[in-house]
Design a protein around this motif. Structure first.
Motif, PDB file in Angstrom:
ATOM      1  N   VAL A 159      -5.126  32.342  41.691  1.00  0.00           N
ATOM      2  CA  VAL A 159      -5.055  31.265  42.687  1.00  0.00           C
ATOM      3  C   VAL A 159      -4.549  29.985  42.038  1.00  0.00           C
ATOM      4  CG1 VAL A 159      -6.442  29.779  44.190  1.00  0.00           C
ATOM      5  CG2 VAL A 159      -6.838  32.249  44.164  1.00  0.00           C
ATOM      6  N   PHE A 160      -5.073  29.687  40.866  1.00  0.00           N
ATOM      7  CA  PHE A 160      -4.653  28.477  40.171  1.00  0.00           C
ATOM      8  C   PHE A 160      -3.169  28.520  39.843  1.00  0.00           C
ATOM      9  CE2 PHE A 160      -4.242  25.397  36.817  1.00  0.00           C
ATOM     10  CZ  PHE A 160      -5.133  24.395  37.178  1.00  0.00           C
ATOM     11  N   GLU A 161      -2.674  29.670  39.444  1.00  0.00           N
ATOM     12  CA  GLU A 161      -1.255  29.808  39.107  1.00  0.00           C
ATOM     13  C   GLU A 161      -0.373  29.481  40.305  1.00  0.00           C
ATOM     14  OE1 GLU A 161       2.267  30.855  37.002  1.00  0.00           O
ATOM     15  OE2 GLU A 161       0.242  30.379  36.339  1.00  0.00           O
ATOM     16  N   THR A 162      -0.798  29.898  41.501  1.00  0.00           N
ATOM     17  CA  THR A 162      -0.031  29.597  42.712  1.00  0.00           C
ATOM     18  C   THR A 162       0.046  28.091  42.946  1.00  0.00           C
ATOM     19  OG1 THR A 162      -0.677  31.706  43.710  1.00  0.00           O
ATOM     20  CG2 THR A 162       0.102  29.982  45.196  1.00  0.00           C
ATOM     21  N   LEU A 163      -1.086  27.407  42.768  1.00  0.00           N
ATOM     22  CA  LEU A 163      -1.106  25.953  42.940  1.00  0.00           C
ATOM     23  C   LEU A 163      -0.274  25.261  41.862  1.00  0.00           C
ATOM     24  CD1 LEU A 163      -4.925  25.527  43.676  1.00  0.00           C
ATOM     25  CD2 LEU A 163      -3.055  25.550  45.349  1.00  0.00           C
ATOM     26  N   TRP A 164      -0.367  25.767  40.657  1.00  0.00           N
ATOM     27  CA  TRP A 164       0.388  25.195  39.539  1.00  0.00           C
ATOM     28  C   TRP A 164       1.888  25.279  39.798  1.00  0.00           C
ATOM     29  CZ3 TRP A 164       0.697  22.221  35.510  1.00  0.00           C
ATOM     30  CH2 TRP A 164       1.620  22.458  34.496  1.00  0.00           C
ATOM     31  N   GLU A 165       2.346  26.398  40.310  1.00  0.00           N
ATOM     32  CA  GLU A 165       3.770  26.560  40.609  1.00  0.00           C
ATOM     33  C   GLU A 165       4.227  25.558  41.659  1.00  0.00           C
ATOM     34  OE1 GLU A 165       4.139  30.622  41.703  1.00  0.00           O
ATOM     35  OE2 GLU A 165       4.170  31.360  39.627  1.00  0.00           O
ATOM     36  N   GLN A 166       3.371  25.278  42.637  1.00  0.00           N
ATOM     37  CA  GLN A 166       3.717  24.286  43.661  1.00  0.00           C
ATOM     38  C   GLN A 166       3.816  22.889  43.050  1.00  0.00           C
ATOM     39  OE1 GLN A 166       4.509  24.720  46.879  1.00  0.00           O
ATOM     40  NE2 GLN A 166       4.277  26.952  46.735  1.00  0.00           N
ATOM     41  N   ALA A 167       2.923  22.580  42.129  1.00  0.00           N
ATOM     42  CA  ALA A 167       2.931  21.253  41.505  1.00  0.00           C
ATOM     43  C   ALA A 167       4.176  21.052  40.656  1.00  0.00           C
ATOM     44  CB  ALA A 167       1.668  21.062  40.667  1.00  0.00           C
ATOM     45  N   VAL A 168       4.479  22.000  39.769  1.00  0.00           N
ATOM     46  CA  VAL A 168       5.610  21.811  38.858  1.00  0.00           C
ATOM     47  C   VAL A 168       6.948  21.976  39.562  1.00  0.00           C
ATOM     48  CG1 VAL A 168       4.277  22.457  36.829  1.00  0.00           C
ATOM     49  CG2 VAL A 168       5.534  24.228  38.083  1.00  0.00           C
ATOM     50  N   ALA A 226       7.490  18.340  40.504  1.00  0.00           N
ATOM     51  CA  ALA A 226       7.665  17.428  39.355  1.00  0.00           C
ATOM     52  C   ALA A 226       7.341  18.215  38.098  1.00  0.00           C
ATOM     53  CB  ALA A 226       6.768  16.204  39.494  1.00  0.00           C
ATOM     54  N   PRO A 227       8.353  18.770  37.433  1.00  0.00           N
ATOM     55  CA  PRO A 227       8.097  19.660  36.293  1.00  0.00           C
ATOM     56  C   PRO A 227       7.338  19.017  35.148  1.00  0.00           C
ATOM     57  CG  PRO A 227      10.375  19.849  37.052  1.00  0.00           C
ATOM     58  CD  PRO A 227       9.785  18.679  37.762  1.00  0.00           C
ATOM     59  N   HIS A 228       7.419  17.682  35.006  1.00  0.00           N
ATOM     60  CA  HIS A 228       6.788  17.031  33.863  1.00  0.00           C
ATOM     61  C   HIS A 228       5.763  15.984  34.297  1.00  0.00           C
ATOM     62  CE1 HIS A 228       9.774  19.152  31.588  1.00  0.00           C
ATOM     63  NE2 HIS A 228      10.746  18.524  32.192  1.00  0.00           N
ATOM     64  N   HIS A 229       5.127  16.229  35.433  1.00  0.00           N
ATOM     65  CA  HIS A 229       4.101  15.302  35.916  1.00  0.00           C
ATOM     66  C   HIS A 229       2.861  15.413  35.032  1.00  0.00           C
ATOM     67  CE1 HIS A 229       0.836  14.279  39.068  1.00  0.00           C
ATOM     68  NE2 HIS A 229       1.277  13.157  38.515  1.00  0.00           N
ATOM     69  N   TYR A 230       2.492  14.315  34.397  1.00  0.00           N
ATOM     70  CA  TYR A 230       1.391  14.316  33.440  1.00  0.00           C
ATOM     71  C   TYR A 230       0.067  14.724  34.087  1.00  0.00           C
ATOM     72  CZ  TYR A 230      -1.929  12.492  29.964  1.00  0.00           C
ATOM     73  OH  TYR A 230      -2.941  12.348  29.053  1.00  0.00           O
ATOM     74  N   GLY A 231      -0.216  14.182  35.273  1.00  0.00           N
ATOM     75  CA  GLY A 231      -1.474  14.485  35.929  1.00  0.00           C
ATOM     76  C   GLY A 231      -1.657  15.960  36.201  1.00  0.00           C
ATOM     77  N   SER A 232      -0.604  16.626  36.645  1.00  0.00           N
ATOM     78  CA  SER A 232      -0.693  18.067  36.910  1.00  0.00           C
ATOM     79  C   SER A 232      -0.918  18.836  35.618  1.00  0.00           C
ATOM     80  CB  SER A 232       0.589  18.556  37.597  1.00  0.00           C
ATOM     81  OG  SER A 232       0.740  17.956  38.866  1.00  0.00           O
ATOM     82  N   HIS A 233      -0.271  18.403  34.549  1.00  0.00           N
ATOM     83  CA  HIS A 233      -0.460  19.077  33.261  1.00  0.00           C
ATOM     84  C   HIS A 233      -1.891  18.885  32.735  1.00  0.00           C
ATOM     85  CE1 HIS A 233       3.906  19.477  33.285  1.00  0.00           C
ATOM     86  NE2 HIS A 233       3.776  20.333  32.291  1.00  0.00           N
ATOM     87  N   VAL A 234      -2.443  17.694  32.914  1.00  0.00           N
ATOM     88  CA  VAL A 234      -3.828  17.467  32.492  1.00  0.00           C
ATOM     89  C   VAL A 234      -4.768  18.352  33.304  1.00  0.00           C
ATOM     90  CG1 VAL A 234      -5.709  15.783  32.471  1.00  0.00           C
ATOM     91  CG2 VAL A 234      -3.456  15.143  31.623  1.00  0.00           C
ATOM     92  N   ALA A 235      -4.517  18.460  34.618  1.00  0.00           N
ATOM     93  CA  ALA A 235      -5.362  19.307  35.462  1.00  0.00           C
ATOM     94  C   ALA A 235      -5.298  20.761  35.005  1.00  0.00           C
ATOM     95  CB  ALA A 235      -4.938  19.187  36.920  1.00  0.00           C
ATOM     96  N   ALA A 236      -4.105  21.224  34.658  1.00  0.00           N
ATOM     97  CA  ALA A 236      -3.956  22.597  34.186  1.00  0.00           C
ATOM     98  C   ALA A 236      -4.660  22.801  32.851  1.00  0.00           C
ATOM     99  CB  ALA A 236      -2.474  22.953  34.070  1.00  0.00           C
ATOM    100  N   LEU A 237      -4.510  21.843  31.948  1.00  0.00           N
ATOM    101  CA  LEU A 237      -5.149  21.955  30.644  1.00  0.00           C
ATOM    102  C   LEU A 237      -6.666  21.949  30.779  1.00  0.00           C
ATOM    103  CD1 LEU A 237      -4.751  21.979  27.542  1.00  0.00           C
ATOM    104  CD2 LEU A 237      -4.874  19.484  27.626  1.00  0.00           C
ATOM    105  N   THR A 238      -7.187  21.099  31.662  1.00  0.00           N
ATOM    106  CA  THR A 238      -8.630  21.026  31.854  1.00  0.00           C
ATOM    107  C   THR A 238      -9.156  22.328  32.449  1.00  0.00           C
ATOM    108  OG1 THR A 238      -8.395  18.645  32.241  1.00  0.00           O
ATOM    109  CG2 THR A 238     -10.483  19.643  32.857  1.00  0.00           C
ATOM    110  N   TYR A 239      -8.388  22.930  33.347  1.00  0.00           N
ATOM    111  CA  TYR A 239      -8.772  24.233  33.897  1.00  0.00           C
ATOM    112  C   TYR A 239      -8.822  25.285  32.797  1.00  0.00           C
ATOM    113  CZ  TYR A 239      -8.528  28.555  36.613  1.00  0.00           C
ATOM    114  OH  TYR A 239      -8.771  29.801  37.126  1.00  0.00           O
ATOM    115  N   LEU A 240      -7.811  25.294  31.959  1.00  0.00           N
ATOM    116  CA  LEU A 240      -7.793  26.250  30.850  1.00  0.00           C
ATOM    117  C   LEU A 240      -9.027  26.088  29.966  1.00  0.00           C
ATOM    118  CD1 LEU A 240      -4.084  26.144  29.645  1.00  0.00           C
ATOM    119  CD2 LEU A 240      -5.292  28.152  30.483  1.00  0.00           C
ATOM    120  N   SER A 241      -9.345  24.853  29.657  1.00  0.00           N
ATOM    121  CA  SER A 241     -10.480  24.588  28.785  1.00  0.00           C
ATOM    122  C   SER A 241     -11.790  25.011  29.447  1.00  0.00           C
ATOM    123  CB  SER A 241     -10.524  23.103  28.426  1.00  0.00           C
ATOM    124  OG  SER A 241     -11.625  22.798  27.609  1.00  0.00           O
TER     125      SER A 241
END
Length: 369
Positions: free
Chosen positions: A164-173, A176-191
């Motif tokens: 599910v997260f991957e689907t949302l991540w694809e929509q975000a990037v 904006a492929p290099h949006h910092y906020g989306s990348h932080v959200a993804a990293l925090t999810y991973l952690s």
């Protein structure tokens, strides 16, 4: 003999503190001048108007960021406006009443709802209820990645599966492929999930931190040199420094130092004292201090100037401003204690460190702005 040597070292350390501490402190803004999360010149008028229950400046500000595709600023402003509305939301209610379909009002409303749900004892249930608000904000501005960053945060809180997260991540990037906020959200999810964006197999904490670094380092490699995404590895480093001792596994020292080096290069590309990279610089000094890189940490405190940020200090101290000031004071002491008595100034400070500007205040490169 050993006692004599210990006394001698103590005396030398005290002499160095006495000699160098005043000069080092003079190169930094006084404690009373340091502000926590100060607004920039665009946000400040919107907050003042909101205090008077006038939403128009906030509406214009967010509309401008949306029209100009200023996604990093839009994300920061939406968070700050929702934080203000958390305590005083009359202006937001008025905005929604007069413009119920406004994409900017819907974004602030969704951000506020997620925060309130996140802080509720019934977090999962409350977060599930605000899903439609995020969907409404996304539908109202199809090109905007910020609602999708919010959806990523929401997914972490509801324990969404990696698929599910991957689907949302694809929509975000996609937006904006290099949006910092989306990348932080993804990293925090991973952690948080101890698993990768792809695949359902749980990971050990040690493997999870390696995956976090892999993700962050690849994102930084793909980003432009001045992009905040360059600081994503230092965010991964912070996550490991905070979780590592509790998880009971070795810290990836080499990767943490490499992440700090990359963030130092990013910081050097931006003027000292500017708010835009301020949170990244606050995060960087935490990591530098944790690694015992005191001269670099103190120089970075100089670049921060009087602008402390809640993150990361709110995660490490009950009073984030006090946490910032305590960390800065320790950096001063550690640098002073390590500086030879006859040294003119510690290295590697930037040129102009400690030189007074026109009004007599000292700072890196002679000024803070």
């Amino acid at each position: 003999m050993f006692r004599t040597m210990s006394l001698l070292r103590a005396l030398i350390g005290t002499s160095r503190l006495v000699r160098h501490t005043p000069r080092l402190l003079a190169a930094l803004p006084p404690d009373d001048d340091v502000l926590l999360d100060p607004p920039d010149s665009r946000l400040a008028p919107a907050l003042v108007a909101a205090a008077l229950d006038d939403p128009e400046p906030a509406a214009k500000l967010l509309a401008t960021t949306r029209d100009a595709a200023e996604w990093e600023d839009r994300d920061r402003y939406a968070i700050r406006l929702s934080t203000f509305a958390y305590r005083r939301d009359g202006w937001l209610e008025h905005w929604l009443a007069t413009a119920p379909g406004d994409p900017d009002a819907l974004l602030v409303k969704a951000q506020l709802a997620v925060r309130r749900a996140w802080e509720s004892p019934a977090r999962a249930e409350r977060l599930a209820e605000v899903g439609p608000l995020i969907e409404a904000a996304a539908a109202a501005a199809p090109e905007d990645p910020v609602p999708w960053r919010l959806a990523l945060d929401h997914a972490r809180g509801t324990h969404a599966s990696p698929a599910v997260f991957e689907t949302l991540w694809e929509q975000a990037v996609r937006r904006a492929p290099h949006h910092y906020g989306s990348h932080v959200a993804a990293l925090t999810y991973l952690s948080a999930q101890c698993c990768g964006l792809r695949g359902e197999t749980p990971r050990t904490p040690h493997a999870a931190h390696h995956e976090c670094f892999d993700f962050a380092e690849q994102a930084a490699e793909d980003a432009l040199p001045g992009s905040l995404v360059q600081a994503l590895p230092v965010r991964a480093a912070f996550e490991q420094l905070v979780a590592g001792p509790r998880a009971g596994h070795p810290v990836c020292g080499d990767r943490i130092d490499a992440a700090a080096d990359r963030a130092l290069a990013l910081s050097a590309r931006h003027p000292a004292g500017h708010l835009w990279p301020g949170e990244v610089r606050n995060l960087l000094v935490y990591v530098l201090a944790a690694r015992g890189r005191w001269p670099e940490a103190l120089a970075e405190f100089g670049r921060i100037g009087p602008h402390a940020s809640s993150f990361p200090w709110s995660l490490t101290a009950d009073d984030p401003l006090r946490g910032f000031l305590d960390a800065r004071s320790r950096a001063v002491r550690e640098v002073a204690r390590r500086t030879p008595l006859r040294a003119a100034r510690p290295e590697p400070y930037p040129a102009g460190w400690g030189e007074a500007d026109g009004d007599g205040r000292a700072g890196p490169s002679g000024h803070y702005a």
